[in-house]
Scaffold this motif. Structure first.
Motif, PDB file in Angstrom:
ATOM      1  N   PHE A   7     -17.640   2.761   7.792  1.00  0.00           N
ATOM      2  CA  PHE A   7     -16.190   2.931   7.878  1.00  0.00           C
ATOM      3  C   PHE A   7     -15.558   3.048   6.489  1.00  0.00           C
ATOM      4  O   PHE A   7     -14.626   3.814   6.299  1.00  0.00           O
ATOM      5  CB  PHE A   7     -15.568   1.780   8.664  1.00  0.00           C
ATOM      6  CG  PHE A   7     -16.035   1.732  10.092  1.00  0.00           C
ATOM      7  CD1 PHE A   7     -15.531   2.613  11.031  1.00  0.00           C
ATOM      8  CD2 PHE A   7     -16.993   0.825  10.492  1.00  0.00           C
ATOM      9  CE1 PHE A   7     -15.965   2.592  12.339  1.00  0.00           C
ATOM     10  CE2 PHE A   7     -17.436   0.786  11.802  1.00  0.00           C
ATOM     11  CZ  PHE A   7     -16.923   1.674  12.727  1.00  0.00           C
ATOM     12  N   CYS A   8     -16.079   2.299   5.522  1.00  0.00           N
ATOM     13  CA  CYS A   8     -15.563   2.399   4.154  1.00  0.00           C
ATOM     14  C   CYS A   8     -15.893   3.767   3.552  1.00  0.00           C
ATOM     15  O   CYS A   8     -15.051   4.372   2.888  1.00  0.00           O
ATOM     16  CB  CYS A   8     -16.148   1.296   3.291  1.00  0.00           C
ATOM     17  SG  CYS A   8     -15.614  -0.357   3.747  1.00  0.00           S
ATOM     18  N   ILE A  12     -12.123   5.151   6.947  1.00  0.00           N
ATOM     19  CA  ILE A  12     -11.487   4.824   8.221  1.00  0.00           C
ATOM     20  C   ILE A  12     -10.874   3.437   8.097  1.00  0.00           C
ATOM     21  O   ILE A  12     -11.570   2.467   7.839  1.00  0.00           O
ATOM     22  CB  ILE A  12     -12.516   4.865   9.378  1.00  0.00           C
ATOM     23  CG1 ILE A  12     -13.103   6.268   9.498  1.00  0.00           C
ATOM     24  CG2 ILE A  12     -11.882   4.422  10.686  1.00  0.00           C
ATOM     25  CD1 ILE A  12     -14.258   6.377  10.485  1.00  0.00           C
ATOM     26  N   ARG A  13      -9.562   3.348   8.263  1.00  0.00           N
ATOM     27  CA  ARG A  13      -8.869   2.063   8.100  1.00  0.00           C
ATOM     28  C   ARG A  13      -8.869   1.236   9.377  1.00  0.00           C
ATOM     29  O   ARG A  13      -9.021   0.029   9.338  1.00  0.00           O
ATOM     30  CB  ARG A  13      -7.443   2.300   7.644  1.00  0.00           C
ATOM     31  CG  ARG A  13      -7.350   2.934   6.279  1.00  0.00           C
ATOM     32  CD  ARG A  13      -5.917   2.950   5.787  1.00  0.00           C
ATOM     33  NE  ARG A  13      -5.780   3.681   4.549  1.00  0.00           N
ATOM     34  CZ  ARG A  13      -5.952   3.156   3.352  1.00  0.00           C
ATOM     35  NH1 ARG A  13      -6.303   1.905   3.240  1.00  0.00           N
ATOM     36  NH2 ARG A  13      -5.790   3.877   2.276  1.00  0.00           N
ATOM     37  N   GLU A  14      -8.688   1.872  10.518  1.00  0.00           N
ATOM     38  CA  GLU A  14      -8.620   1.173  11.807  1.00  0.00           C
ATOM     39  C   GLU A  14      -9.705   1.701  12.739  1.00  0.00           C
ATOM     40  O   GLU A  14      -9.954   2.899  12.772  1.00  0.00           O
ATOM     41  CB  GLU A  14      -7.243   1.384  12.462  1.00  0.00           C
ATOM     42  CG  GLU A  14      -6.093   0.756  11.713  1.00  0.00           C
ATOM     43  CD  GLU A  14      -6.120  -0.754  11.713  1.00  0.00           C
ATOM     44  OE1 GLU A  14      -6.513  -1.343  12.740  1.00  0.00           O
ATOM     45  OE2 GLU A  14      -5.761  -1.341  10.691  1.00  0.00           O
ATOM     46  N   VAL A  15     -10.311   0.798  13.494  1.00  0.00           N
ATOM     47  CA  VAL A  15     -11.302   1.181  14.500  1.00  0.00           C
ATOM     48  C   VAL A  15     -10.584   1.185  15.840  1.00  0.00           C
ATOM     49  O   VAL A  15     -10.089   0.158  16.288  1.00  0.00           O
ATOM     50  CB  VAL A  15     -12.487   0.197  14.518  1.00  0.00           C
ATOM     51  CG1 VAL A  15     -13.538   0.649  15.505  1.00  0.00           C
ATOM     52  CG2 VAL A  15     -13.088   0.057  13.131  1.00  0.00           C
ATOM     53  N   LYS A  44     -15.266  -7.048   7.320  1.00  0.00           N
ATOM     54  CA  LYS A  44     -13.930  -6.661   7.776  1.00  0.00           C
ATOM     55  C   LYS A  44     -14.017  -5.659   8.927  1.00  0.00           C
ATOM     56  O   LYS A  44     -13.368  -5.818   9.965  1.00  0.00           O
ATOM     57  CB  LYS A  44     -13.174  -6.048   6.597  1.00  0.00           C
ATOM     58  CG  LYS A  44     -11.844  -5.446   6.933  1.00  0.00           C
ATOM     59  CD  LYS A  44     -11.264  -4.806   5.683  1.00  0.00           C
ATOM     60  CE  LYS A  44     -10.206  -3.816   6.022  1.00  0.00           C
ATOM     61  NZ  LYS A  44      -9.719  -3.114   4.827  1.00  0.00           N
ATOM     62  N   HIS A  45     -14.855  -4.638   8.756  1.00  0.00           N
ATOM     63  CA  HIS A  45     -14.980  -3.617   9.791  1.00  0.00           C
ATOM     64  C   HIS A  45     -15.806  -4.111  10.975  1.00  0.00           C
ATOM     65  O   HIS A  45     -15.625  -3.633  12.084  1.00  0.00           O
ATOM     66  CB  HIS A  45     -15.553  -2.326   9.203  1.00  0.00           C
ATOM     67  CG  HIS A  45     -14.564  -1.596   8.363  1.00  0.00           C
ATOM     68  ND1 HIS A  45     -14.676  -1.510   7.001  1.00  0.00           N
ATOM     69  CD2 HIS A  45     -13.427  -0.937   8.697  1.00  0.00           C
ATOM     70  CE1 HIS A  45     -13.656  -0.821   6.528  1.00  0.00           C
ATOM     71  NE2 HIS A  45     -12.875  -0.462   7.540  1.00  0.00           N
ATOM     72  N   LEU A  49     -14.642  -3.690  14.685  1.00  0.00           N
ATOM     73  CA  LEU A  49     -15.561  -3.002  15.587  1.00  0.00           C
ATOM     74  C   LEU A  49     -15.833  -3.840  16.830  1.00  0.00           C
ATOM     75  O   LEU A  49     -15.782  -3.323  17.951  1.00  0.00           O
ATOM     76  CB  LEU A  49     -16.867  -2.710  14.855  1.00  0.00           C
ATOM     77  CG  LEU A  49     -17.949  -1.980  15.620  1.00  0.00           C
ATOM     78  CD1 LEU A  49     -17.484  -0.579  15.984  1.00  0.00           C
ATOM     79  CD2 LEU A  49     -19.209  -1.909  14.786  1.00  0.00           C
ATOM     80  N   ALA A  50     -16.085  -5.131  16.661  1.00  0.00           N
ATOM     81  CA  ALA A  50     -16.352  -6.013  17.800  1.00  0.00           C
ATOM     82  C   ALA A  50     -15.146  -6.074  18.728  1.00  0.00           C
ATOM     83  O   ALA A  50     -15.285  -5.993  19.955  1.00  0.00           O
ATOM     84  CB  ALA A  50     -16.716  -7.404  17.306  1.00  0.00           C
TER      85      ALA A  50
END
Length: 67
Positions: A7-8, A12-15, A44-45, A49-50
């Protein structure tokens, strides 16, 4: 050498829980969330994600278990 978070690297800031194809990359064949040790996602991601996977399961976009 440590692998960078997916994601980094993709910036991508938001999942989002509605992006089912993206979320499927991070669940196993039994529909379990894959460990960040194997997916190399940062903490953080991993939390985002979870939460997104759990929301997608609740909204019936992803299965809880596979048969």
């Amino acid at each position: 050498m440590k692998q960078q978070c997916f994601f980094c690297s993709q910036n991508i800031r938001e999942v989002d829980y509605k992006e089912v194809d993206l979320l499927k990359r991070f669940i196993s064949s039994q529909a379990k969330i894959i460990s960040p040790k194997h997916t190399s996602v940062c903490a953080k991601h991993e939390r985002m994600l979870a939460e997104a996977i759990k929301r997608a399961r609740f909204m019936a976009l992803l299965p809880y278990v596979r048969k």
